[in-house]
Scaffold this active site. Sequence first.
Site, short mmCIF file in Angstrom:
data_model
loop_
_atom_site.label_atom_id
_atom_site.label_comp_id
_atom_site.label_asym_id
_atom_site.label_seq_id
_atom_site.Cartn_x
_atom_site.Cartn_y
_atom_site.Cartn_z
N GLU A 130 0.80 -1.23 0.00
CA GLU A 130 0.00 0.00 0.00
C GLU A 130 0.83 1.27 0.00
O GLU A 130 0.42 2.28 -0.56
CB GLU A 130 -0.99 0.01 1.15
CG GLU A 130 -0.40 -0.08 2.52
CD GLU A 130 -1.51 -0.17 3.58
OE1 GLU A 130 -2.23 0.82 3.73
OE2 GLU A 130 -1.66 -1.23 4.21
N SER B 101 -0.53 7.02 8.68
CA SER B 101 0.84 6.63 8.38
C SER B 101 1.64 7.85 8.00
O SER B 101 1.14 8.70 7.27
CB SER B 101 0.89 5.65 7.21
OG SER B 101 0.73 4.34 7.67
#
Lengths: 774, 459
Positions: free
Chosen positions: B205, B262
């Site tokens: 990802e 993130s």
Amino acid sequence: MALSGGADRGSHSMDKSITLPPDEIFRNLENAKRFAIDIGGSLTKLAYYSTVQHKVAKVRSFDHSAKETDGDPLYEISVQEEITARLHFIKFENAYIETCLDFIKDHLVNTETKVIKATGGGAYKFKDLIEKKLKLKVDKEDEMTCLIKGCNFVLKNIPHEAFVYAKHADSEFRFQNTHPDIFPYLLINIGSGVSIVKVEAEDKFERIGGSSIGGGTFWGLGALLTKTKRFDELLQLASKGQHTNVDMLVKDIYGGAYGSLGLTGDLIASSFGKSATTDKEFSKEDMAKSLLHMISNDIGQLACLYAKLHNLTRVYFGGFFIRGHPVTMHTITYSINFFTKGEVQALFLRHEGYLGAIGAFLKGAEEDNPNQYSWGENYAGSSGLMSVSPDLNPVQRARSGTFDMLEMDRLERQLVNLPLLQDPTSYIPDTVDLTEDALAREYWLYCFEEALDGVVKRAIASQKDQPEAAERAEKFRQKYCHKLQTLRHQPFAYGSLTVRSLLDTREHCLNEFNFPDPYSKIKQKENDMALKYYLKVVKSFEELSWEQRQFTLVKGLLAGNVFDWGAKAVSDVLESDPEFGFEQAKQQLQERPWLVDAYNQWIERLKGPPHKCALFFVDNSGIDIILGVFPFIRELLIRGTEVVLASNSGPALNDVTNSELQILTERIAAMDPVIHTALKEDRLALVQNGSSSPCLDLSRLDKVLATVVRERGTDLVIIEGMGRAIHTNYYAMLSCESLKLAVIKNSWLAERLGGKIFSVVFKYEVPSKAQGQH
Amino acid sequence: MELNGFYCDGEGCAEEQEEEPTALKLLRSKTETSCSIIATPGADSAAAGGSVLQEQRMSKSTPAMLRLDSLKKNRPPFPWFGMDIGGTLVKLVYFEPKDITAEEEQEEVESLKSIRRYLTSHTAYGKTGIRDVHLELSDLTLWGRKGNLHFIRFPTHELPAFLQMGRDKHFSSLHTTLCATGGGAFKYEDDFLTMANLKLLKLDELDCLIKGVLYIDSVVSSGPPECYYFEHPTDPERCEQKAYNLENPYPLLLVNIGSGVSILAVYSKDNYKRVTGTSLGGGTFLGLCCLLTGCSTFEEALAMATEGESTRVDKLVKDIYGGDYERFGLPGWAVASSFGNMMCKEKRDSVSKEDLARATLVTITNNIGSITRMCALNEPLYGAALWNLDQAALYRAMIDQNIERVVFVGNFLRVNTLSMKLLAYALDYWSKGQLKALFLRHEGYFGAVGALLELQNPC
């Protein structure tokens, strides 16, 4: 952004129903001065300085020049009053504040005090009440300044102040050694918000950051989510919950495949993430737990980012979010460990709750310069860690006695490290940590309980002329008995539990009830007796060969050490057989090879050049010091080695004190020209070690001793006796040669070490060259 | 969905502790992988290692001329999809070819035609699927074909319905590769196979995210700018959205705010690493809002937040000190304790749901800003990988590699101007103007775009 405390969290109703026992809670109020108060959201901490009148035993030499009769004792003992300084800190719930102020007003005799230093969020709220009740002007001090001042103070003065929390370890609390230099460090104060403060020196600190997600967020958001009002109850809920029901974990997103990706499925991907996607009811416990994790993790993450940025590895946590709550200490520890990959450990403080009050007090006492003294925690007057923790003691909590106390005595001498310690940062005085060793803990607690009757008896006997001594002795018994009970349940109450701390606690309790020196008369008698044999013993060496003489000297030293009222096995013998003599003691000794036997190496060394200067930590009075130690050091002096005799500053058991040793030395010098000359030429010096303990902490020694050691180029350290060489310092690494010798007068301990009672430890160590010459 | 750094213990934490928190993936470098990024539309670059798979596909495929033609040009067969299956939302990008010749049209298999028509003729699918029409990129050239790029999203829990549709429309008969990223690509891989007979090409990802960002930024030339920032973020009167040229952006922090957060440090197009993350993200905002206000959608929560006032919920510095805490340079308006006023019962009783939603939004947003700022300051240290750097070296390192730009992406920011302005403000204020917060129009779709680009490299 963060600020500690937080003022207005619900109003507590004033509880006036309690009555305060004056001799237990606000002690020594009559002489109290310099008040300081720290009023937090739920707890008030009061500090004051007071003087304590203590009975102390003094010895005074008779004038022996006039006449010398055999029947007269060597010196006289008198009990005198001495005034020492003590700091009192008391912590109680805000609900009792009015009762407490009334109590103080009623008992406060000293009227010189005009001002009370105040800090904490509640200082404003209670300002008028304090001024009205105490007629003292409230002088507000900055919260953060007080906090840091207090933190520096406890870190410097209380050994084992800081600890690491490990929920699943054998011992939850792992106490840290006091680092000689406490700076720099990071203090994360988690009040309603979080403040991150970098402390570089006594008066140099900076708030480098903070966060608004703190204890107030846990409490406020928790109250909204669970309809639970109290902070403690929220923590209780959290400790019962399962956060995985509320949080979205990595495995919830990745399914079972996270393993192959090298991910950990139990990582929280999104706090409260499940409550966003699942339409169901969540339990209060689960939500509280999820919230606790969210906040602890967030604080831990920020703390690590700041620690890294400022290159700091000592990180202390405090504030009401942490205060005595194992649940939050655990989650914070966990978070720090995770984010730093174990490089940084979260540190907590035993007296964290008192920091503000201590700091505020110190601000007010600046003219007395309290920082120039060393202070010591008084075990008799302090309640110990978590005395009122709800998790540990719900019964106690329910009672009105939610008072926690800390008392610190001003020590007459400033204490420093022995300059000869190889690595002061890693030095641990105690050989066995009873907090971690359950078996040993059981034994020693039992042992001290068993010995209590004897101690009480001895205490009464030492004050035959005082009729109320029995009553006082009984109070002492109760107090010490209670301490032992506490330690049985909370071994961590005063830092690491050790034989030393058990002995010291007993001494503190004896002092508390005015038994300053129960062994004074016994010591006197034994000194008198031993002195009579001194010349005979010294003469007996003259016929011996050099080799024989050395062995006899060592044996004498060891035999002398058998005379120890601190050891139960021996005190029983001495009690039943007052004529038990030096020769008999020698016969009790184990034959060579000893349990630890480095005698041959020692003899080899003696064949070489003499030592420059020997530092001798002496043990018992009587035969030990006079017939064991003196002949031994006499030989050293003859060899050309200077000798420094280090003895206790204050009494402990039958250990010889510095003032007693002065007189004994004078007397010996009068008989023995070798000692006389050595004294005159200053090749024999007597110094006090700064302690009143039967054990020895080489990191807290009289500053004068340290100077003497340095100036004389000491290259040999001799430590004698179980308390100083076995219970403590057995593993101490010194940067010069050392001799540790003792007779194991306790069969349990002897067995543990692989020997029998009266086994001999003769440990001679030479540091490797590289270490010796740093 | 993003992996964050938060690791939590259940009850048996002893064994959990032993597991390395590898999810942090520190120092993951793109240089380790051999795939290259196709940042230029229309570039017919060959994909090494893909030929075997393509041959297999050719041997199996129906004799459609168009598809053969595609393969000859090293171009993947239609349909072109990229998917990002997160914890909360599935993001789907679809390339609709507009240069289909009549011949092609005629030969186009029915199932393919049906998918194309279904997706492009609707803007909503079922109750919860939505096509973000305003984000559509028209006249794009991808692998030699001209067309429009569509952006579609639906809740992850609706995935079964999507798979059902795939089966109904005989998607599997096309024998296409479906490129997917996000945790769901792993979690639902079996479901794709069993329910729709579709084989997923699972993609990392973070790789996809970076590729997607760089690709979209490079292809958007007309219309509203892809990258923008807020000028004068500390002055509400003058604060306005301005275009930003992301041409030479390195080093930058890329902060992806989905359910969790993130934070990546990007040094060049193929040198980046995950720095850290936090579990306090979009999922936390929505989750807490649902619990506190009873709402059920992100839009609802956001609408309430817009109406609310967080200062009734939060305890401010001035609530404690009566003004600024000057000693430490804290302004009175700064939040001292998020939800701090809620410790008090009377105040709990007096706040509205809107206030609570707003406070939740502000708390989560400010926290992300704060962690981001610390990461930007710390990054030179991580970069140097030195924990025990002396102060002088530290200072030099900070000057050398200071990160000045932070790009925020992720669906938390969708229609969430409130948070964007707050982030812009917080970064500017607390860094004293050193850090600039940047935003991208296609905020949540970059992972899916990155996945689409991998169609070219079915390795």
